[in-house]
Every structure is written in C-alpha cells, then in structure tokens.
Design an enzyme around this catalytic site. Structure first.
Site, short mmCIF file in Angstrom:
data_model
loop_
_atom_site.label_atom_id
_atom_site.label_comp_id
_atom_site.label_asym_id
_atom_site.label_seq_id
_atom_site.Cartn_x
_atom_site.Cartn_y
_atom_site.Cartn_z
N GLY A 181 16.48 32.09 -16.35
CA GLY A 181 16.82 31.92 -17.75
C GLY A 181 17.62 33.05 -18.34
O GLY A 181 18.14 32.94 -19.45
N CYS A 236 18.81 -1.26 -20.02
CA CYS A 236 20.22 -1.34 -19.62
C CYS A 236 20.63 -2.81 -19.55
O CYS A 236 19.95 -3.63 -18.94
CB CYS A 236 20.41 -0.65 -18.27
N CYS A 275 21.76 -3.45 -15.58
CA CYS A 275 20.81 -3.44 -14.47
C CYS A 275 19.37 -3.61 -14.93
O CYS A 275 18.45 -3.68 -14.11
CB CYS A 275 20.95 -2.16 -13.65
N CYS A 325 23.28 2.16 -18.59
CA CYS A 325 22.84 3.43 -18.04
C CYS A 325 23.98 4.43 -18.12
O CYS A 325 25.12 4.10 -17.79
CB CYS A 325 22.47 3.29 -16.56
N CYS A 365 22.78 3.04 -11.98
CA CYS A 365 22.95 1.65 -12.43
C CYS A 365 23.48 0.79 -11.28
O CYS A 365 22.98 -0.28 -10.99
CB CYS A 365 23.94 1.64 -13.60
#
Lengths: 289, 256
Positions: free
Chosen positions: A29, A237, A240, A262, A268
């Site tokens: 970080g 979606c 899909c 997606c 997808c």
C-alpha cells in the site's frame, strides 16, 4: 522479432522499476516514487501500467489487456498490440490463460491464481489528494497514519446523499496500515482485492508504484452505522444472464431502450459459449462478430 | 497546584533578527493568559512556538500530559505532538479560512477532529457536531452548509466549535476577533468567556486589542521587539502600567 529491446524499455529502466515494485510489495500500500519514463502514448492512457507490465513481462508470459473489463476497446487493443510488437509475447483474451493481466479500472470476474499478476493503471495514486492538496502534508499523514480526513470525505458523502456515494476509487486500508487508492475500479471489485495473485499499481504521470501482495488484508473504509457495500446495477446480464457480475448499462436507442451487459467481455463470452443465454441474448455462434 | 504549561526561556530567531527571546511563564489550569503588543513584537512567533507550529531555537515548553506528566513538547516526537494538537490542544486562527476546510460542510468540519481520534459512528459524530453548532449559536439547519456560505462571525464560531469538540485543555488563539465588526466581536467574546468558564479551559490569547484581554484574560504579558516588557494581572497592568511602552499602548486606545 523487432528492433526494440524486449518490452520497449531498456534493461536499466526495467531494473529500476523492478526495484520499485519489490519495495512496494515489501510495504503493501505504500506509494514508491520511481523515475517514470516517457512512453509512446499520452499520460492518462496507461503509461504507468505499461511500464510496470514491461518490467514484469518475460518472453514466456501470456498477456491480457482489459479496459473497463473489455478486451476489445481502443486502450486495450493498443496496449496489447504494443506488447505484441515490442516484446513478442503471446497474448490472449481469456483470463485463465494469461499470466500477466494489465487492467484499466476493473478486476476480472474469474478469480485469479497465484501464478498470475494483475497490473493496474492508476491516474491519481494519492487517496488524500482531493482533501489535502499538499504532497508534503499527505506524505506526512501517511507516515504518521493520520487518516481521519479520509472519513471526512465519507462523512460528507452521507450528509449530502444519505449514503456513501463514492462508487469507484473507494479508499481501502491495506494490511491495517496504509490507506490506498485502489485505482478507479468500481467498489463492487473492492472485496476481490484479497486475492491469490500479485497486484501491482503503476501511475506514470504521478511517478508512483504501489503493490498488494497475495492474500493481503484489504479493508474498505466505512462507518459502523454505514457499512461498506459492494454495489452493482440491480439486474442480470442481458446477453449471458449472469447475476453476479459487474454490469455496464448500454443505451440502445432514443426511446429509452437500454440493456445491461457484463463489463468483463471474456467472462460474458465464456458463459455464452457454455450455453447461458440472457433475456435479450441469442445462442452463441462461433462465427458471430 | 502544578502548572498546565511551563515555558522556559523560549527564543526564536529569524537569521540575525529576533523573533522572540527570553520568554518564560507558567500557565495554570483554568487560567487565561493574554499576550499583547504591536505588529512585529513577536507575539505570533511566540504563540506558534508554543503550539508546535514553529521549532524554537532555544528553551523548553513543558506541557502536563494526561499520561506522562510534564513533557517537553519541543523535543517530543512529531506523532506525539500532532496527537496533542488534535486532542488536548486547540488552535484558533485569526482568519477562519486558515482553520477550516472551506469545501467541507460545517458538520464535517466539526467532526474531523472526532474522526481523527478514531470515531467511526456516523450518527454519533453528527449528533456531537450538531450539539457543538448549537453551543456556538449556529442553527442546526446549517449543519450541511459549507463555511463559504457563512458570515465572517459564523465562520469564526464554527472554527471554535471545530477546535473544542474533542474537549481540549489548552486553547491557543491568534487574534480571534480580528476583522470582525464590534457587535459580532462582543458576541464572540461573550461566547468565548462562557465556554472558557464552563469547560475550565486554559487559554493563551494573542491580540493587539486591549479590550479583548480586559474581558477575557486573567493575566497579561506585554511584548515589544521580541522581549516581554511587562507582566501582571490584567487589571493591574492596564490600570497602572509601569513600563513606558505599556503606558504608550494603554494611552493609545481611542476613548469613545
């Protein structure tokens, strides 16, 4: 091959970047300054991510590049071609096939493995930037762990919108120490950051590299009475039928027609190949565009 | 009774020039100390040295900490000093914009210190912010407004609320009434006097306005050219000034 040195950058530069990456991994970080080079693309187009990828790639790697989850948008195609030309590495659109994945603002839906590296493009690495304009001061705040200000931003969100309205670049605390900007990924992706793969972040214009090692604790900041929520559009979606993936809203016409798809095109596509069909989708055909 | 703050031979130089030098005094709990002097007399330099904004070149500033007793704030580590400055200390700037975050709402401004010391419950933070806005006579309905939408007097009151919310024991004030018109000044002074009494605060007030110290300060220190020229009880110094400069200062006040 080509007349470029492997992966465009010269070896000294790559070593310099690798040192920054190793330091970043050692201090999860923490933003490590590095001598960012001019790349043959404008700042803001992924110069940081490209440099990190270049320093990470080996000739045996298989690379995947995504832009907002998609393999076929301008940024993704250009960077993929760039490495095809300058490094000659194999490229793929399949998440599982790739060993190095450079991403702009998404984490692939498919869980990543220990032998994969995820490289993020970061526009503004400093999470405190818009609260405290002075770099001297923000560095001091990081070194002294003075992160009260970050919560002021979340407080302002709640007081103005009734909920934490920050929906992307949602600040996280890494391994209980540094507050980090996860790059502008949707906050839906934040929980995925505790993953098996190495995550590297490159900010070219700002000249910073930071990293999250595998299995590192990544906590999204919140209030006790307003806990963090990973949100997405409340739909499935349309191509899909996936209900668990992050969705893009696509405007279809001038009459308010819209569909949700997606944002991760590979996810997808692989679902459609496996026979899933969404509300507005058709069965997958191999030769479809 | 042990002093809350013990200042010993503080000196600050700007190159060859004197900022302030040979300043020593004790401040006891609940006491309000006024520092007066003309522009350039070193009073702001002194205040900034005491509050840890400037590093003095010489001397000690001993503060009675809650956990470790008397401790020199000049030599303590920066994290400790910064911790003090957001818990036990408060600093009220002359210009409210220096002490406030102008693009953060009033509630956020008051809540910042609470969040900085670990408050993580939005409801509690907001309740305390509203409570403090009430105490400094800012209407609850303004809690989500930004300080840019406030008048000068309100901004100054907001700055005070923001500083006092963590219950500090020592407040540094740099010309808290500067730039406000007289009726607003009077209200602000009244408010400050009430808060100081109610919370048992110790305070160090730097000002060039003798009326302010007459109302607020128990004790007075007069500075000229970086030196303290006279100290004493406020009424005593103002009514019977001994040093020539203090006499000039007191007689220079316009009588209405």
């Amino acid at each position: 091959m080509s007349d470029y040195n492997f992966a465009y950058l010269d070896e000294q530069t790559k070593r310099m970047i690798r040192r920054a990456i190793l330091k970043g991994l050692a201090i999860p970080g923490y933003q490590v300054p590095f001598a960012s080079r001019e790349m043959p693309m404008p700042y803001g187009w992924g110069t940081g991510g490209v440099q990190v990828s270049a320093a990470t790639l080996t000739p045996d790697d298989t690379m995947k590049v995504i832009d907002q989850g998609a393999d076929d948008t301008t940024n993704a195609v250009s960077i993929r071609k760039f490495f095809e030309k300058t490094a000659g590495v194999a490229t793929t659109e399949e998440t599982a096939e790739a060993s190095v994945i450079q991403t702009r603002h998404r984490i692939p839906e498919e869980p990543l493995r220990e032998d994969q590296i995820l490289v993020y493009q970061v526009p503004i690495p400093e999470p405190l930037r818009f609260l405290e304009p002075s770099e001297v001061e923000t560095r001091k705040m990081h070194s002294l762990e003075e992160y009260g200000l970050m919560h002021v931003k979340l407080y302002e969100d709640i007081s103005r919108h009734g909920a934490i309205a920050t929906s992307y670049a949602y600040p996280v605390k890494v391994e209980g120490r540094y507050v980090m900007d996860p790059s502008p990924i949707p906050k839906f992706d934040n929980p995925k950051m505790e993953m098996a793969a190495i995550q590297l972040f490159g900010a070219g214009r700002e000249q910073r590299i930071y990293a999250v090692p595998p299995y590192t604790q990544v906590v999204s900041l919140d209030f006790d009475d307003y806990p963090f929520e990973a949100t997405k559009a409340d739909a499935a979606c349309d191509l899909c039928g996936a209900e668990d993936s992050y969705l893009d809203e696509v405007i279809m016409d001038d009459a308010g027609g819209r569909m949700f798809v997606c944002s991760d095109t590979d996810y997808c596509c692989s679902r459609r190949k496996a026979g899933f069909v969404g509300a507005k989708g058709t069965a997958f055909e191999e030769d479809a565009a | 009774m042990t002093p809350l703050l013990k200042v010993q031979n503080i000196a600050k130089f700007y190159g060859g020039r004197i900022g302030c030098t040979d300043v020593s005094f004790d401040l006891y709990p609940g006491e309000v100390m006024g520092i007066v002097g003309e522009s350039g007399s070193g009073k702001s330099t002194l205040l900034n040295c005491l509050a840890g904004h400037l590093a003095p070149d010489r001397g000690e500033v001993l503060f009675e900490t809650r956990s470790e007793g008397m401790k020199d704030t000049v030599t303590m580590s920066e994290p400790e000093r910064r911790m003090l400055s957001r818990t036990d200390w408060a600093f009220v700037h002359q210009h409210a914009r220096d002490g406030l975050r102008m693009n953060v709402s009033a509630g956020g401004n008051v809540g910042e210190r609470l969040m900085a010391v670990g408050a993580r419950h939005y409801g509690d933070i907001r309740d305390q912010a509203i409570d403090w806005l009430g105490r400094v006579e800012i209407n609850e309905s303004r809690v989500d407004d930004r300080p840019t939408q406030f008048s000068g007097g309100m901004q100054q009151r907001l700055q005070i609320a923001r500083n006092l919310v963590t219950g500090p024991r020592l407040v540094f004030m740099d010309e808290p009434t500067g730039g406000l018109d007289v009726s607003v000044q009077a209200r602000l002074l009244d408010l400050l006097r009430g808060l100081v009494r109610e919370m048992g605060l110790s305070a160090i007030i730097v000002t060039h306005d003798l009326a302010v110290v007459r109302l607020l300060a128990d004790r007075l220190m007069v500075m000229k050219d970086g030196h303290v020229v006279e100290t004493g009880l406020t009424d005593q110094v103002l009514d019977d000034p001994q040093h020539a400069y203090t006499q000039l200062l007191v007689s220079s006040v316009l009588q209405v």
